[in-house]
Write a protein that holds these residues in place. Structure first.
Motif, PDB file in Angstrom:
ATOM      1  N   ALA A   1     -21.245 -16.491 -35.724  1.00  0.00           N
ATOM      2  CA  ALA A   1     -20.812 -14.921 -35.822  1.00  0.00           C
ATOM      3  C   ALA A   1     -22.067 -14.218 -35.114  1.00  0.00           C
ATOM      4  CB  ALA A   1     -20.899 -14.412 -37.012  1.00  0.00           C
TER       5      ALA A   1
ATOM      6  N   ILE B   1     -18.178 -20.619 -44.761  1.00  0.00           N
ATOM      7  CA  ILE B   1     -16.503 -20.097 -44.658  1.00  0.00           C
ATOM      8  C   ILE B   1     -16.120 -21.115 -43.748  1.00  0.00           C
ATOM      9  CG2 ILE B   1     -14.380 -19.139 -44.592  1.00  0.00           C
ATOM     10  CD1 ILE B   1     -16.470 -16.711 -45.379  1.00  0.00           C
TER      11      ILE B   1
ATOM     12  N   ASP C   1     -12.992 -22.455 -42.220  1.00  0.00           N
ATOM     13  CA  ASP C   1     -11.966 -21.746 -41.653  1.00  0.00           C
ATOM     14  C   ASP C   1     -12.390 -20.709 -40.729  1.00  0.00           C
ATOM     15  OD1 ASP C   1     -10.261 -23.691 -42.866  1.00  0.00           O
ATOM     16  OD2 ASP C   1      -9.261 -22.232 -44.129  1.00  0.00           O
ATOM     17  N   GLU C   2     -13.309 -19.699 -40.926  1.00  0.00           N
ATOM     18  CA  GLU C   2     -13.873 -19.022 -39.983  1.00  0.00           C
ATOM     19  C   GLU C   2     -14.720 -19.409 -39.021  1.00  0.00           C
ATOM     20  OE1 GLU C   2     -15.571 -15.558 -41.803  1.00  0.00           O
ATOM     21  OE2 GLU C   2     -14.072 -14.870 -43.150  1.00  0.00           O
TER      22      GLU C   2
ATOM     23  N   ASN D   1     -21.054 -20.673 -39.915  1.00  0.00           N
ATOM     24  CA  ASN D   1     -20.223 -19.777 -39.814  1.00  0.00           C
ATOM     25  C   ASN D   1     -21.191 -18.318 -39.379  1.00  0.00           C
ATOM     26  OD1 ASN D   1     -17.530 -17.949 -39.381  1.00  0.00           O
ATOM     27  ND2 ASN D   1     -18.336 -17.043 -41.447  1.00  0.00           N
ATOM     28  N   ARG D   2     -21.863 -18.183 -40.349  1.00  0.00           N
ATOM     29  CA  ARG D   2     -22.726 -16.984 -39.923  1.00  0.00           C
ATOM     30  C   ARG D   2     -23.531 -16.917 -38.758  1.00  0.00           C
ATOM     31  NH1 ARG D   2     -26.746 -14.656 -44.802  1.00  0.00           N
ATOM     32  NH2 ARG D   2     -24.652 -13.787 -45.431  1.00  0.00           N
TER      33      ARG D   2
ATOM     34  N   LYS E   1     -12.343 -20.708 -36.519  1.00  0.00           N
ATOM     35  CA  LYS E   1     -11.686 -19.760 -35.786  1.00  0.00           C
ATOM     36  C   LYS E   1     -12.675 -19.118 -34.559  1.00  0.00           C
ATOM     37  CE  LYS E   1      -8.506 -18.281 -39.272  1.00  0.00           C
ATOM     38  NZ  LYS E   1      -8.006 -17.210 -40.331  1.00  0.00           N
ATOM     39  N   ARG E   2     -14.080 -19.111 -35.058  1.00  0.00           N
ATOM     40  CA  ARG E   2     -14.915 -18.388 -34.028  1.00  0.00           C
ATOM     41  C   ARG E   2     -15.228 -19.211 -33.126  1.00  0.00           C
ATOM     42  NH1 ARG E   2     -17.069 -13.929 -36.273  1.00  0.00           N
ATOM     43  NH2 ARG E   2     -17.461 -13.989 -38.528  1.00  0.00           N
TER      44      ARG E   2
END
Length: 390
Positions: free
Chosen positions: A289, A314, A316-317, A285-286, A320-321
């Protein structure tokens, strides 16, 4: 030696010389030396996969030892008796079974080994512990492997992607001077009028001027956890090849729980590899991002995530990304591995979740990678692949 004796000889090399008792056949000369090299690593009386002892004296422990001189001699022996592909397998087994990683920190040892992608991965994992006396030798070993890979992969990659970029740059409503008449005629052959001996150009095919074409952007986002070592090596080589193409703007990002942008080192994949740090956790995730923050033209961007998808961040994040990038026009591909190995271990739930978002997740061999990239650049379905997983 007749056929039966030759078959028995081969079995003795598999099982170990001790199995010869009572057979009337013995191993001598070169065969005895080959058996000794195998026995030093796998023990005597090898059976089946060569990893279990079953000789008359029971199990015999491997006799290679952990001293640099004995290992160096053994490395020389196996290179003399076995083909390079077998040597590489035996070296990997020696490193894993006998704990010889520390010996690879000695220059004399590095000069003796048969270099391959897996050895490079081992050296990179030892990078931080490597003494200065070994570093230059290690870089030379890594550079040899990288240069061999570039020779194997670069020409085909450039040719395949140049064709894809050329096709993606075509315009459907060209001005007269921009019409590609050869392709226009081929595209309209169905409209040939025999009585007039002419083709009605219902659809014009043309090219934009080079000065008008917009560079495609490629972001390689690479998981540098320990299991991804071979993928990191191949991705670094491909990153350098892509960066050499003027029609592409290539960014290379590596991550574990931290994110490092190595784009400014893409002119030398060896520098990229020694800047990686194999092992550690994983925060996809990071990493995504950061990649998302670098995208300025989504419709002209391809993001390739190379990871086994074992997310420590994370979940879910992360999803989403990916969905947000897809919705903005980014072409997104997830490679579970970029290597010559078989189907890798990976998180099946995350792969299925990405597939539900329209993002294919599959293992990819280096030879198949150019076609995958070409399809992504042209925004067409990915080509069928024996490596496809999800």
């Amino acid at each position: 030696m007749n056929t039966a004796d030759e078959r028995l000889r081969r079995w003795l090399l598999v099982l170990g010389g001790d199995a010869a008792e009572g057979t009337g056949v013995s191993l001598d000369g070169r065969d005895a030396a080959m058996d000794a090299a195998l026995g030093a690593l796998y023990g005597g009386g090898r059976k089946g996969n060569g990893r279990k002892g079953a000789g008359r004296g029971g199990d015999r422990t491997a006799g290679l030892g952990a001293s640099a001189p004995s290992v160096a001699r053994w490395l020389g022996d196996i290179r003399a008796y076995f083909p390079a592909s077998v040597v590489q397998v035996m070296q990997r087994d020696a490193i894993e079974r006998l704990g010889l990683s520390a010996l690879l920190l000695e220059p004399e040892m590095l000069e003796a080994v048969e270099a391959d992608v897996h050895l490079v991965g081992t050296l990179l994992s030892l990078n931080k512990a490597m003494p200065e006396t070994t570093r230059e030798t290690a870089r030379a070993v890594v550079r040899k492997v990288v240069e061999d890979l570039e020779k194997r992969l670069a020409t085909r990659t450039r040719a395949t992607l140049t064709g894809a970029l050329d096709r993606s740059a075509r315009i459907s409503r060209p001005r007269h001077r921009d019409i590609d008449w050869n392709r226009t005629v081929r595209a309209n052959l169905k409209n040939y009028l025999p009585e007039h001996r002419t083709v009605v150009p219902e659809r014009l095919v043309g090219y934009g001027h080079a000065s008008q074409s917009v560079k495609k952007e490629v972001v390689l986002c690479i998981d540098q956890s320990g299991s991804m070592a071979a993928s990191v090596v191949y991705a670094s080589v491909f990153g350098a090849v892509l960066a050499s193409m003027r029609s592409l703007a290539t960014r290379l990002v590596v991550f574990d729980t931290a994110v490092v942008d190595l784009t400014d080192q893409l002119d030398d994949p060896v520098d990229v590899l020694f800047a990686t740090q194999l092992g550690g956790g994983t925060d996809i995730n990071r990493a995504l991002a950061y990649c998302q923050s670098q995208i300025t033209r989504p419709a002209d961007t391809v993001v390739v995530l190379i990871s086994d998808l074992y997310e420590g961040g994370i979940r879910d994040e992360m999803l989403k990304r990916v969905a947000a990038m897809k919705a903005s026009g980014v072409q997104f591909v997830a490679l579970l591995a970029l290597s010559d190995e078989g189907t890798p271990a990976y998180d099946h739930d995350h792969a299925a979740a990405l597939a539900a978002l329209g993002v294919p997740a599959f293992a990819c061999t280096p030879d198949h990678f150019p076609e995958v990239m070409a399809a992504a650049v042209e925004k067409r379905p990915l080509p069928p692949s024996p490596d496809r997983t999800a």
